[in-house]
Design a protein around this motif. Structure first.
Motif, mmCIF file in Angstrom:
data_model
loop_
_atom_site.group_PDB
_atom_site.id
_atom_site.type_symbol
_atom_site.label_atom_id
_atom_site.label_comp_id
_atom_site.label_asym_id
_atom_site.label_seq_id
_atom_site.Cartn_x
_atom_site.Cartn_y
_atom_site.Cartn_z
ATOM 1 N N ASP A 1 -1.210 -6.647 3.120
ATOM 2 C CA ASP A 1 -0.900 -6.284 1.744
ATOM 3 C C ASP A 1 0.533 -6.659 1.376
ATOM 4 O O ASP A 1 0.818 -7.029 0.228
ATOM 5 C CB ASP A 1 -1.126 -4.786 1.526
ATOM 6 N N LYS B 1 0.842 -1.191 0.000
ATOM 7 C CA LYS B 1 0.000 0.000 0.000
ATOM 8 C C LYS B 1 0.875 1.237 0.000
ATOM 9 O O LYS B 1 2.073 1.172 0.315
ATOM 10 C CB LYS B 1 -0.943 -0.006 1.208
ATOM 11 N N SER C 1 -1.519 -3.107 6.407
ATOM 12 C CA SER C 1 -0.249 -2.949 5.697
ATOM 13 C C SER C 1 0.503 -4.278 5.624
ATOM 14 O O SER C 1 1.049 -4.644 4.585
ATOM 15 C CB SER C 1 0.609 -1.888 6.401
#
Length: 270
Positions: A151, A11, A148
């Motif tokens: 991802d 991200k 986070s």
């Protein structure tokens, strides 16, 4: 033999461009001929972080389209003689990057530099795929928060399956984890994942832990890679990360809440 390092994340906003600039500057400080390439076409930021935005004449897309030669587009750093930037285009979209064009430019860079650091767009779309495809090493930047980290796990899947090394059955891309914006006080309160939590989820070699620091924003605004700020905690953490990448054993710092002295406890609380 040169090595390609992709700096990537699942991200945006996690400190990827800051990391690419500091990693490249740290390698150059260590005596290696280093180029850093901005793959984030349309959102060019690396030139700002490195303080050379006014010197951009030609860019990555110009070189791919053969409107300019590589040496015309490369911007040599004024602080470090062996560091150069290949900026992204600010006026094109990511479709301007072609697999054939990227491969040709990467091979030209390999002939001239020891390390090529690729600043990837966030995510797993086309631009990120092209940035990661030729990688020998990957630095996956994540914040200590669940979304986070999740991802980043998807990015690790990409690195394991959709790179040149994976396609050709070569040894896999060497993966490194860099944890940014770490705040031990928030970890202690349970508001943020700990280093151990993130390592357990991702199971990747921990290259560095970068503390939450005003020095990062101040350095970016000044156009200086924060690693060159010797007195800054974040700069020291990036220096440690580069040293570890080059094989040096260094303990991780900035993981614990800083203990205050007597006066600090008297006037600044716990």
């Amino acid at each position: 033999m040169s090595r390609i390092i992709v700096v990537t994340s699942g991200k945006g906003g996690v400190g990827k461009t800051t990391t690419a600039a500091s990693l490249a500057a740290g390698l150059a400080q260590s005596g290696y001929r280093t180029a850093v390439v901005d793959f984030d076409v349309g959102l060019r930021n690396l030139d700002l972080v490195m303080g050379c935005e006014r010197r951009v004449v030609f860019d990555f897309v110009n070189v791919i389209n053969e409107d300019a030669r590589l040496n015309q587009a490369l911007i040599k750093d004024k602080r470090l003689d062996n560091l150069a930037l290949l900026p992204a285009s600010q006026t094109r979209d990511k479709d301007a990057l072609t697999a054939e064009g990227v491969e040709r430019v990467i091979e030209e860079l390999r002939a001239e530099f020891d390390y090529i650091v690729c600043d990837s767009p966030a995510g797993i779309e086309r631009g990120a795929n092209l940035a990661a495809y030729h990688a020998d090493d990957a630095v996956v930047v994540t914040n200590p928060e669940v979304s986070s980290v999740r991802d980043s796990d998807r990015v690790l899947g990409l690195l394991a399956s959709r790179t040149r090394r994976a396609e050709q059955g070569e040894p896999p891309v060497r993966e490194h984890l860099l944890l940014s914006r770490y705040d031990p006080q928030r970890v202690k309160k349970g508001d943020m994942l700990s280093v151990e939590d993130v390592r357990e989820i991702l199971a990747v070699n921990l290259l560095g832990v970068i503390p939450e620091s005003k020095a990062v924003l101040n350095a970016s605004n000044a156009g200086v890679p924060v690693i060159l700020e010797d007195d800054a905690d974040a700069g020291q953490a990036y220096s440690d990360a580069v040293a570890r990448y080059l094989g040096e054993q260094r303990p991780h710092r900035f993981l614990e809440v800083e203990r205050k002295g007597l006066l600090g406890r008297m006037f600044g609380g716990q």
